[in-house]
Design a protein around this motif. Structure first.
Motif, mmCIF file in Angstrom:
data_model
loop_
_atom_site.group_PDB
_atom_site.id
_atom_site.type_symbol
_atom_site.label_atom_id
_atom_site.label_comp_id
_atom_site.label_asym_id
_atom_site.label_seq_id
_atom_site.Cartn_x
_atom_site.Cartn_y
_atom_site.Cartn_z
ATOM 1 N N LEU A 53 -9.604 76.031 33.468
ATOM 2 C CA LEU A 53 -8.673 75.652 32.403
ATOM 3 C C LEU A 53 -8.553 74.148 32.223
ATOM 4 C CD1 LEU A 53 -5.749 78.179 33.085
ATOM 5 C CD2 LEU A 53 -7.602 78.386 31.415
ATOM 6 N N GLY A 54 -9.031 73.388 33.215
ATOM 7 C CA GLY A 54 -8.882 71.941 33.170
ATOM 8 C C GLY A 54 -7.436 71.494 33.287
ATOM 9 N N MET A 55 -6.626 72.264 34.008
ATOM 10 C CA MET A 55 -5.197 71.975 34.126
ATOM 11 C C MET A 55 -4.850 71.660 35.574
ATOM 12 S SD MET A 55 -3.666 74.995 31.661
ATOM 13 C CE MET A 55 -1.996 74.386 31.703
ATOM 14 N N ARG A 56 -4.027 70.624 35.772
ATOM 15 C CA ARG A 56 -3.564 70.230 37.106
ATOM 16 C C ARG A 56 -2.027 70.172 37.137
ATOM 17 N NH1 ARG A 56 -8.599 71.333 38.710
ATOM 18 N NH2 ARG A 56 -10.129 69.713 38.226
ATOM 19 N N LYS A 57 -1.446 69.463 36.204
ATOM 20 C CA LYS A 57 -0.009 69.189 36.230
ATOM 21 C C LYS A 57 0.824 70.452 36.042
ATOM 22 C CE LYS A 57 1.815 67.277 32.593
ATOM 23 N NZ LYS A 57 2.148 66.279 31.561
ATOM 24 N N ILE A 58 0.499 71.259 35.035
ATOM 25 C CA ILE A 58 1.295 72.448 34.730
ATOM 26 C C ILE A 58 1.312 73.424 35.904
ATOM 27 C CG2 ILE A 58 1.533 74.440 33.202
ATOM 28 C CD1 ILE A 58 2.311 71.823 31.891
ATOM 29 N N PRO A 59 0.155 73.755 36.527
ATOM 30 C CA PRO A 59 0.206 74.667 37.679
ATOM 31 C C PRO A 59 1.012 74.115 38.854
ATOM 32 C CG PRO A 59 -2.030 74.511 36.820
ATOM 33 C CD PRO A 59 -1.240 73.453 36.134
ATOM 34 N N VAL A 60 0.920 72.800 39.091
ATOM 35 C CA VAL A 60 1.675 72.207 40.199
ATOM 36 C C VAL A 60 3.174 72.307 39.931
ATOM 37 C CG1 VAL A 60 2.204 70.028 41.364
ATOM 38 C CG2 VAL A 60 -0.167 70.678 40.972
ATOM 39 N N ALA A 61 3.596 72.005 38.707
ATOM 40 C CA ALA A 61 5.010 72.098 38.364
ATOM 41 C C ALA A 61 5.492 73.549 38.405
ATOM 42 C CB ALA A 61 5.242 71.506 36.971
ATOM 43 N N GLY A 62 4.685 74.473 37.886
ATOM 44 C CA GLY A 62 5.060 75.882 37.911
ATOM 45 C C GLY A 62 5.191 76.417 39.328
ATOM 46 N N ALA A 63 4.283 75.982 40.206
ATOM 47 C CA ALA A 63 4.348 76.407 41.609
ATOM 48 C C ALA A 63 5.619 75.903 42.269
ATOM 49 C CB ALA A 63 3.117 75.898 42.351
ATOM 50 N N SER A 64 6.041 74.709 41.914
ATOM 51 C CA SER A 64 7.267 74.145 42.480
ATOM 52 C C SER A 64 8.490 74.947 42.035
ATOM 53 C CB SER A 64 7.406 72.677 42.061
ATOM 54 O OG SER A 64 6.279 71.926 42.478
ATOM 55 N N VAL A 65 8.509 75.367 40.760
ATOM 56 C CA VAL A 65 9.607 76.198 40.267
ATOM 57 C C VAL A 65 9.655 77.523 41.030
ATOM 58 C CG1 VAL A 65 10.453 77.501 38.275
ATOM 59 C CG2 VAL A 65 9.619 75.159 37.972
ATOM 60 N N LEU A 66 8.482 78.093 41.275
ATOM 61 C CA LEU A 66 8.422 79.360 42.011
ATOM 62 C C LEU A 66 8.963 79.184 43.433
ATOM 63 C CD1 LEU A 66 7.498 82.211 41.328
ATOM 64 C CD2 LEU A 66 5.273 81.666 42.328
ATOM 65 N N PHE A 67 8.655 78.049 44.045
ATOM 66 C CA PHE A 67 9.185 77.786 45.388
ATOM 67 C C PHE A 67 10.713 77.709 45.340
ATOM 68 C CE2 PHE A 67 10.591 75.239 48.932
ATOM 69 C CZ PHE A 67 9.815 75.692 49.982
ATOM 70 N N ALA A 68 11.276 77.080 44.312
ATOM 71 C CA ALA A 68 12.730 76.974 44.192
ATOM 72 C C ALA A 68 13.371 78.357 44.046
ATOM 73 C CB ALA A 68 13.088 76.094 42.997
ATOM 74 N N ILE A 69 12.722 79.243 43.300
ATOM 75 C CA ILE A 69 13.230 80.612 43.172
ATOM 76 C C ILE A 69 13.226 81.306 44.531
ATOM 77 C CG2 ILE A 69 12.768 82.883 42.161
ATOM 78 C CD1 ILE A 69 11.623 81.401 39.714
ATOM 79 N N GLY A 70 12.152 81.111 45.283
ATOM 80 C CA GLY A 70 12.082 81.709 46.618
ATOM 81 C C GLY A 70 13.164 81.181 47.545
ATOM 82 N N ALA A 71 13.472 79.890 47.418
ATOM 83 C CA ALA A 71 14.499 79.288 48.274
ATOM 84 C C ALA A 71 15.878 79.855 47.996
ATOM 85 C CB ALA A 71 14.506 77.776 48.090
ATOM 86 N N ALA A 72 16.067 80.432 46.817
ATOM 87 C CA ALA A 72 17.369 81.020 46.490
ATOM 88 C C ALA A 72 17.585 82.371 47.170
ATOM 89 C CB ALA A 72 17.491 81.187 44.966
ATOM 90 N N MET A 73 16.527 83.011 47.612
ATOM 91 C CA MET A 73 16.650 84.369 48.153
ATOM 92 C C MET A 73 17.507 84.439 49.421
ATOM 93 S SD MET A 73 15.158 86.317 45.963
ATOM 94 C CE MET A 73 15.805 85.178 44.733
ATOM 95 N N PRO A 74 17.304 83.590 50.435
ATOM 96 C CA PRO A 74 18.181 83.680 51.620
ATOM 97 C C PRO A 74 19.622 83.315 51.313
ATOM 98 C CG PRO A 74 16.157 82.462 52.111
ATOM 99 C CD PRO A 74 16.226 82.610 50.626
ATOM 100 N N TRP A 75 19.830 82.519 50.293
ATOM 101 C CA TRP A 75 21.179 82.140 49.887
ATOM 102 C C TRP A 75 21.902 83.338 49.261
ATOM 103 C CZ3 TRP A 75 22.612 78.891 45.037
ATOM 104 C CH2 TRP A 75 23.914 78.402 45.158
ATOM 105 N N ILE A 76 21.151 84.136 48.507
ATOM 106 C CA ILE A 76 21.724 85.318 47.858
ATOM 107 C C ILE A 76 21.845 86.475 48.848
ATOM 108 C CG2 ILE A 76 21.365 87.037 46.039
ATOM 109 C CD1 ILE A 76 19.840 84.841 44.480
#
Length: 507
Positions: free
Chosen positions: A388-411
């Motif tokens: 796809l020739g993409m670097r920035k969008i996948p890195v940012a999307g992966a970071s958002v996914l990590f933040a969602i995962g971090a919410a799980m033990p809190w919930i």
């Protein structure tokens, strides 16, 4: 009248004699129309990397060729205009040699990941818990902070020294082999000590010599892997890193009742990894004839001067984006054992030994979950990013996914929350690991100083340990528990997303 010389006409040089053959070829290529360039045979790699360092400015390259007025900026590394099949060192490696480079990177990250994570996340915290349970949170914060400061300076210094090294073994090989051995000796020393100050000293030694090895290791990616394959090689590196880190948690949980054996195994792993990698890689060529700046204190100190200029803005977005992302990761994984013991299992009513064994069981299960999802993410993200020739969008999307995962033990205040964190955040971090290093290389201001500049970027890894440990330690000491670690981690990671999305000229 016959003696009159017409300026620029009669006195112009004979270009057939004034230009070298290489300069003539360059002029000939410039005179061709863009539609004819597909028929040009690829030129051989050249030994002078500076001839390949023409870069586009941080403005969008497709916009410039569409006639919107932007012009190439040779000082920027945003878009590499050299032959994508030629590496920065001027070599044109075969596909098999690229495979060997990727294999060496992968094996190295597996081994060092297993050792670092098992020691830092499981075995060392357990040792401190046994020696001084009343000081565990504060001392782990101290050891991570001081060790990270050591690593910060070591990364930049040894990256620069390897840039300046000239030997028949090349610029990186000797550093990689010797650093691993010295790091292993420090790890072996942990098997004999029960003193907190000595533990701190040996840990700082490990940080020093690991970065002695790691800074030249990371710079090899920029040196020897052609642009065409960087996403794929980085994907396998990310897979190796994820496999090593998750296996490290599993190995650490299995050795939690015999931590001295764990330290001894770690020492062997560090001592052997440099020689293993150099044996897998194609031999690094001699660079004794390559010109370089003088190796002195002045030039080493220059390594601490960060990049400046128009093209450096993206470099700093990448630097601080990585800093915040890895700090968020460190906030949870660096205190994983304590979080499970004193947050997830806080209402279990188990005694100290039962708590240790139950925590080890949860860590082991999380490791298996993370290993599966992270490997899937890492080995697919890089090739897809290349296509796809993409670097920035996948890195940012992966970071958002990590933040969602971090919410799980809190919930979910139980083991299920930690397992969901392992699955969701593990997948996100697998994608992040696979692509982030390629994004970092794409914003390097000067390929000839890859060791130095990647050392500055990898500074984020060391400073993030300081920041992540400081935030977690402060929250625990203020509140007396680990409940607020998760929302704080989410905020930190979302700041990383914002910074990454500010990078210009990279999809």
């Amino acid at each position: 009248m016959n003696d009159f010389v017409r300026p620029g006409i009669d006195d112009r040089p004979d270009y057939d004699k004034a230009l070298t053959d290489e300069q003539k070829e360059s002029v000939a290529r410039l005179s061709m129309h863009p539609q004819d360039t597909k028929t040009i045979a690829p030129t051989e790699g050249v030994s002078d990397a500076s001839r390949q360092s023409a870069r586009m400015s941080e403005a969008n390259y497709p916009a410039s060729i569409a006639g919107r007025g932007e012009v190439p900026d040779p000082e920027s590394a945003m878009v590499d205009m050299r032959d994508p099949m030629v590496a920065s060192d001027g070599s044109r490696p075969s596909k098999f040699n690229v495979f060997r480079l990727g294999l060496g990177f992968t094996f190295s990250l597996i081994i060092t990941g297993i050792v670092w994570v098992s020691l830092s996340s499981i075995l060392l915290p357990q040792l401190v818990d046994q020696i001084a349970p009343d000081q565990r949170a504060a001392f782990i914060g101290l050891i991570n902070s001081v060790g990270s400061v050591v690593a910060l300076f070591a990364n930049i210094i040894f990256g620069t020294l390897s840039d300046l090294t000239r030997s028949r073994f090349g610029k990186r090989t000797l550093w990689i082999c010797s650093g691993g051995v010295l790091c292993g000796l420090c790890a072996f020393g942990l098997t004999f000590t029960k003193s907190l100050p000595v533990i701190l000293l040996l840990w700082c030694g490990m940080q020093l010599f690991y970065n002695w090895m790691n800074a030249p290791f990371v710079a090899t990616m920029s040196d020897r892997v052609p642009d065409k394959y960087r996403g794929t090689v980085s994907s396998f590196m990310g897979g190796g890193g994820v496999l090593g880190q998750t296996a490290g948690s599993l190995v650490g949980s299995l050795l939690i009742s015999n931590i001295n054996l764990g330290f001894a195994i770690g020492a062997i792993g560090f001592a052997a990894v440099g020689f293993l990698v150099i044996g897998i890689w194609p031999k690094e060529q001699s660079n004794v004839d390559e010109p370089r700046a003088e190796m002195n204190i002045k030039n080493i100190l220059k390594a601490f001067i960060p990049p400046v200029g128009k093209g450096a803005r993206n470099f700093y977005y990448a630097l601080f984006g990585r800093l915040m992302m890895v700090a968020g990761y460190q906030m949870i994984t660096g205190y994983q054992l304590y979080i499970i013991k004193y947050y997830t299992l806080s209402d279990s009513g188990l005694d100290a030994n039962g708590l240790k064994l139950k925590a080890a069981s949860i860590v082991a299960t999380m490791s298996v979950i993370t290993m599966v999802v992270s490997l899937l993410a890492a080995f697919t993200a890089g090739p897809i990013s290349d296509r796809l020739g993409m670097r920035k969008i996948p890195v940012a999307g992966a970071s958002v996914l990590f933040a969602i995962g971090a919410a799980m033990p809190w919930i979910f205040h139980n083991a299920i929350g930690m397992y969901l964190f392992a699955a969701i955040a593990g997948f996100g971090y697998g994608v992040y690991n696979a692509i982030d290093q390629v994004l970092n290389i794409s914003v390097l201001p000067n390929p000839a100083e890859a060791g130095k500049d990647l050392g500055v970027l990898n500074m984020a890894n060391t400073l993030s340990s300081v920041l992540g440990s400081a935030l977690t330690s402060a929250l625990v000491m203020i509140t007396g528990n680990y409940a607020l670690v998760f929302p704080a981690c989410i905020i930190v990671v979302l700041i990383a997303v914002f910074l990454i999305m500010r990078i210009k000229g990279v999809k």
